[in-house]
Design a protein around this motif. Structure first.
Motif, mmCIF file in Angstrom:
data_model
loop_
_atom_site.group_PDB
_atom_site.id
_atom_site.type_symbol
_atom_site.label_atom_id
_atom_site.label_comp_id
_atom_site.label_asym_id
_atom_site.label_seq_id
_atom_site.Cartn_x
_atom_site.Cartn_y
_atom_site.Cartn_z
ATOM 1 N N GLY A 135 17.453 2.122 0.504
ATOM 2 C CA GLY A 135 18.410 3.111 0.972
ATOM 3 C C GLY A 135 19.777 2.554 1.296
ATOM 4 N N SER A 354 15.100 9.210 5.967
ATOM 5 C CA SER A 354 15.024 9.276 4.511
ATOM 6 C C SER A 354 13.572 9.184 4.074
ATOM 7 N N ALA A 376 18.280 10.883 1.679
ATOM 8 C CA ALA A 376 18.640 10.417 3.017
ATOM 9 C C ALA A 376 19.608 11.391 3.668
ATOM 10 N N ASP A 397 24.650 13.452 3.546
ATOM 11 C CA ASP A 397 23.390 13.135 2.891
ATOM 12 C C ASP A 397 23.681 12.440 1.570
#
Length: 643
Positions: A135, A354, A376, A397
């Motif tokens: 991420g 996430s 996420a 996001d």
């Protein structure tokens, strides 16, 4: 991959036959796997590599590895992968310790050199985007530092001393309580005046881990404390740098960081297919710092905390062509930051959650497909006495996707292609220091494409990789942007689109049973693709970097090591228009001798043998260039005893 023996002074490296070339890695990929079965450019530096080099810090180990470029403003190293400037590198390269994030909620770089080498079992380096698995911030690559775990009862004590009144003590011990329970303790203390004046440090750390391990269950709890007091010299003008690079400069400071980190994890293997695991980590830091200006000292108190929860499910299904591997997980973190000073009162509470999945499917016995995705969401609740005195909520996001193919025609060969999207969210420092009228920076997003070939022969290994990385809305500091009300100069911005092309070559050759040589070369072409700086090179990115090394067993107990690390020319940080000259490239030559006698190991290492003068960081500001000098020649002696 290499299968190295642990004892220094014996045969350093031996390459197995094609039927046994696997090094197991446990965190990259967030699952137990091997580098040759992952559709990515992965390199593993194990404990024997570290010992052979005579390195005394993680910076020594990582310099020149897998295209890593290092920036140091004499307060600690920052590691860049895939072409990011020093000021942005810590936000685009994810640093992990046993899978736990070391990157901070703000732009402060993680304290990598706070991890003493006696803790390190190996270092796993994934070059390239890893947005699906990790991420936020896994844009240029991931560096995972794997610490030693208690396996057998024993330990080691080590004493080091060297140039600039450096002295360091390290100790670690592991005890097997019974067949299932074990405990590990480690500690270190480093005191040094360092190369520059007013740059001394006192750094200590302790770690304790309790572990329970059976065939189906794996449980651990650990706690770590890190304390670092350091004097901070100022950047130097060109004239000051040429006259005396060791001087402290006009604005000096100090910093005292205290960090506690506690972590626990549990993994249960239900059957041959399914396993469930979960990690929980809580970290809190207090940093007191101050710089002395002409008007007097300016103290700053920084408080950070981060709670992370990482549950995941893994599964492995057997098929005629191989195993289908599945990972499903959720990452949640709750971060708090508070900054208190006469000129600043800033707070941020950041919630980020996430969910991700990845599956590897064998299409044939030699060809596998990997695909996955992540979503996420992040919410920042910010207050700032200048930018957001009434407070503001910022929501963003982002998504990441990947698709890769990994082809193993034989055990000795591996070819792969990979495409992945990535992202990073703005840090609290960046969100509160923007130009007037800008309320919140957009998430930075990118697309990465790469291909590679690995070959492992009887006495040689060769790895080739080529990639392209395109970024939109890159988050960076622009010294020419309009500053916020009350600001000094510049602001954080979403930059024009840019792209990076690159290629790397890693080659090792076991010439004789007692002689090994190797060469790494990395090329990066990074430039803006739109906007007023279209076609201009991204600053502080060297187009060429390389490393060559040789290791020789002089006798059964004496081993010699030499390496040369080359860093090419580059524009100063902040010189987006390329109006200033490039600073010169440089080559650092390091040598080491290691001698073993039963359970004793003595080492001598000389860094920057030829006393090369170079800048470890540099900034372009309205033409008033400033530099942070890199360390010139340094000698370190060490002696260790294992029991």
């Amino acid at each position: 991959m290499q299968n190295k023996q642990d004892k220094i002074g014996k045969q350093s490296v031996s390459y197995p036959s094609d039927s046994n070339i696997e090094d197991v890695i446990t965190v990259i990929g967030r699952n137990i796997n091997t580098p040759l079965n992952i559709a990515a450019n992965v390199n593993v530096i194990d404990s024997t590599d570290i010992a052979l080099s005579g390195a005394t810090t993680l910076t020594d180990v990582l310099r020149g590895q897998s295209g890593i470029q290092i920036t140091d403003s004499n307060s600690g190293p920052v590691f860049a992968m895939r072409g990011f400037s020093g000021s942005q590198a810590s936000n685009n390269t994810l640093i992990l310790m046993d899978g736990r994030r070391l990157n901070n909620i703000d732009i402060a770089a993680p304290s990598v050199d706070a991890i003493p080498l006696n803790l390190v079992e190996r270092v796993e380096i994934l070059s390239g985007s890893a947005g699906v698995l990790y991420g936020d911030q896994a844009v240029g690559g991931v560096i995972n530092i794997v610490t030693r775990s208690p396996e057998d009862t024993g330990g080691k004590v080590q004493l080091l001393g060297g140039t600039h009144d450096t002295i360091e003590g390290r100790a670690n011990v592991s005890v097997n309580i019974n067949d299932d329970w074990s405990v590990y303790l480690a500690g270190s203390q480093n005191n040094s005046d360092n190369y520059r004046k007013h740059n001394s440090n006192k750094t200590g750390s302790i770690l304790g881990r309790l572990q329970y391990q059976t065939a189906v269950d794996d449980f651990f709890v650990e706690t770590r404390y890190y304390d670092n007091e350091q004097d901070l010299p100022d950047a130097l003008t060109a004239e000051e740098y040429q006259r005396d690079p060791r001087q402290a400069g006009s604005v000096i400071g100090w910093q005292h960081e205290m960090t506690n980190a506690s972590r626990g994890g549990y993994r249960h293997q239900f059957n041959e297919i399914w396993a469930l695991s979960a990690d929980a980590t809580y970290t809190d830091s207090l940093v007191n710092s101050s710089y002395t200006f002409s008007t007097g000292p300016s103290p700053l108190r920084t408080e950070r905390s981060l709670l992370e929860l990482q549950p995941k499910v893994t599964a492995s299904f057997s098929t005629a062509s191989g195993d289908i591997n599945l990972i499903l997980g959720v990452d949640y973190h709750l971060g708090d930051a508070k900054y208190t000073a006469s000129y600043m009162n800033r707070t941020d509470e950041q919630n980020m959650i996430s969910a991700y999945s990845q599956v590897t499917v064998p299409l044939t016995s030699s060809l596998s497909l990997v695909t996955g995705g992540r979503y996420a969401y992040v919410e920042d609740e910010l207050t700032d006495m200048t930018a957001f005195p009434e407070g503001v909520d910022l929501d963003n996001d982002a998504t990441a996707f990947e698709l890769g193919l990994n082809y193993r025609p034989t055990n000795a060969h591996r070819l792969y292609v990979r495409a992945e999207t990535n992202y990073r969210f703005a840090k609290v420092d960046e969100q509160t220091y923007t130009s007037p009228g800008v309320y919140g920076l957009k998430p930075q997003t990118g697309e990465s494409y790469e291909a590679g070939w690995d070959w492992v022969g009887a006495k040689q290994t060769l790895r080739l990789n080529a990639y392209r990385l395109d970024l939109e809305n890159e988050i960076l500091f622009d010294s020419s942007a309009e500053s916020p009300s009350g600001g000094y100069y510049g602001a954080n911005i979403n930059a024009d689109p840019n792209r990076r092309y690159g290629a790397s070559l890693d080659w090792d050759w076991q010439v004789l049973s007692a002689w090994q040589v190797g060469l790494d070369y990395n090329y990066i072409d990074a430039e803006f693709t739109k906007g007023e700086n279209k076609g201009k090179a991204l600053p502080w990115v060297a187009k060429h970097t390389a490393r060559a090394f040789s290791s020789v067993d002089v006798t059964e107990d004496l081993q010699a090591f030499i390496e040369a690390v080359y860093h090419g020319r580059q524009y100063l940080q902040g010189d987006f228009a390329n109006v200033g000259p490039k600073i010169d490239g440089y080559t650092l030559t390091n040598i080491a001798l290691n001698y073993t006698l039963n359970d004793w190991l003595g080492s001598i290492r000389v860094d920057n043998l030829f006393n090369q003068k170079y800048a470890s960081s540099g900034n372009y500001q309205y033409g008033a260039d400033t530099y942070y000098p890199g360390s010139e020649r340094q000698l370190t002696l060490s002696i260790g005893y294992s029991f």
